[in-house]
Design an enzyme around this catalytic site. Sequence first.
Site, short mmCIF file in Angstrom:
data_model
loop_
_atom_site.label_atom_id
_atom_site.label_comp_id
_atom_site.label_asym_id
_atom_site.label_seq_id
_atom_site.Cartn_x
_atom_site.Cartn_y
_atom_site.Cartn_z
N GLY A 1 65.03 43.73 26.10
CA GLY A 1 65.47 42.37 26.38
C GLY A 1 66.96 42.35 26.66
O GLY A 1 67.68 43.30 26.37
N SER B 1 75.39 38.04 27.19
CA SER B 1 76.33 39.00 26.61
C SER B 1 75.62 39.97 25.68
O SER B 1 76.27 40.69 24.93
CB SER B 1 77.42 38.26 25.83
OG SER B 1 78.14 37.38 26.66
N LYS C 1 72.15 42.73 24.76
CA LYS C 1 71.00 43.53 25.13
C LYS C 1 70.25 43.89 23.86
O LYS C 1 70.86 44.05 22.80
CB LYS C 1 71.42 44.80 25.88
CG LYS C 1 72.02 44.50 27.25
CD LYS C 1 72.23 45.74 28.07
CE LYS C 1 72.78 45.39 29.46
NZ LYS C 1 72.96 46.57 30.31
N ASP D 1 65.77 24.27 21.20
CA ASP D 1 65.41 25.02 22.42
C ASP D 1 64.10 25.77 22.23
O ASP D 1 63.97 26.92 22.61
CB ASP D 1 66.54 25.99 22.79
CG ASP D 1 66.35 26.60 24.19
OD1 ASP D 1 65.70 25.95 25.04
OD2 ASP D 1 66.83 27.72 24.42
#
Length: 538
Positions: free
Chosen positions: A234, A238, A240, A349
Amino acid sequence: MFSHSALQPGRVPVVPFSIPEKEDDDDYIHRKPSKTNDSSIPTNVTFRFDQVIKTNSPESCWTYLLNLEKRGNPHTDINLLNKLKDCYSKIFSRLPMRQYSKNSSYAKMLVRYAELKGIEDPDEAQDHFIVARSNCKAFAFVHIAHAQFEVSQGNVIKASSILHKAQASNARPAELLEMAIRNLKAGEERLVPATNEEHLTGRNSLTMVSSLTALSNETITIKGKQFFILKMIGRGGSSKVYQVLDHKKQLFAVKYVDLEEADAQTIESYKNEIEHLNHLQQYSDQIIKLYDYEITTSYIYMLMECGNLDLNTWLRNRKSVNPLERKFYWKNMLEAVHTIHKHGIVHSDLKPANFVIVNASLKLIDFGIANRIQPDVTSIMKDSQVGTLNYMPPEAIKDTSSQPGKARSKISPKGDVWSLGCILYCMTYGKTPFQSITNQITKLHAIIDPSHKIEFPDISEKDLLDVLKRCLVRNPRERISIAELLEHPYLQLKPQKILTDLAALQSPNSIIRAANNLARMCNSGMELDVAECAKSSS
């Protein structure tokens, strides 16, 4: 030691840590032949693969992979796709890139692996074609494959840049690059004819992406403990996320955040996520586990529980969702959100990508933009709209500011209920309530417009239909609460219905997953007459 300079992130949407779901190798290899795409996969494929990989020959490995892929279509056969990706990963672990990058068969494997990974997640394509190009720059077909991908994404200018850079670096054969450039200028969809394309990679399609770290033997050290990187699973603006193993061969996910590339708001969001995870995980099994973290001025490491698959990918791989699995996962989502609400946190979200499947159970991840509210208030005002449009509640879209030019939106626990309703709607009808509206402005107006009726096509599960309608009420005061949803008749288990739903599950993994969840639901106090269930099955 892990190199931070190798982790320059791109500005792309956050993707949660997940591992592609696949059947156990034995289940996949030894099943009885059928008329499906994978029916011709030989029963001795594992034995043959083990023999081939021990040769340390890229040519032998490439030939084996081509023959395996000819037995089906990885675009339509998820089992074959996962088997192929697993084989490629094992080959790259055995054959390090630094030793074989000048071998043409190895370069072909890099390209094809990237393409196969892209079937499920095209967003990863950029990283992995760049890896192939930077390590196998002498081969023209590697650059052409990346350019072909960019054309498929509508990035013609970038495709042209890739091809001209390949020319400047003297990639061979030069004639093939010239042909690709000519075809690109002429507006051709294919940069090279199919016959040449087959010669380049041994297949007749050049499509997409894969994992940067599956091709390396790098490690990450967190507070003195070393972890071996398996692959990247993923990435975000900013950050990983990597799948890693510790010295005991236990699987984890590590989120790496490059603070040198992040702005102040982004840094704050990651610290916010750590704070929430630290506080919440002790209260619910439906919150992803944070085992450790390390924060410096230049980076953040978060050592986390590693999921099998995120809900968004799980849904994409299915034409329909079995009612029993839908009910299990709905309860998991409700429990997770109920926990954060009890601790004064609104997620803001919620979407399928924010839930990951871990050992047959859904867990909530990603608290980057979550907000705390005080116990004595029902909502707070936020200076900017947050969330994903297809799952965003009406009250988060409306401008509630009294100051001209300064938009504000209302955040409350009922907003998370709307988002959950949109997820359940998608699990029921295969799309979100407003997904068919492609114009974003029109969609925004439709979400907040009371006269725009949400369609609820009739379904056999009337309790499910009632849940959907009560979640998707525009007025948050009239919207059902999480506590009420947990008590709703939809979550009551009915023996006769359970047997019907279990019978509809076709894969052994699905049945095991459903059985595990069934046990959890019974243990959690959901009403189920076991005797009646046994009687019904006789």
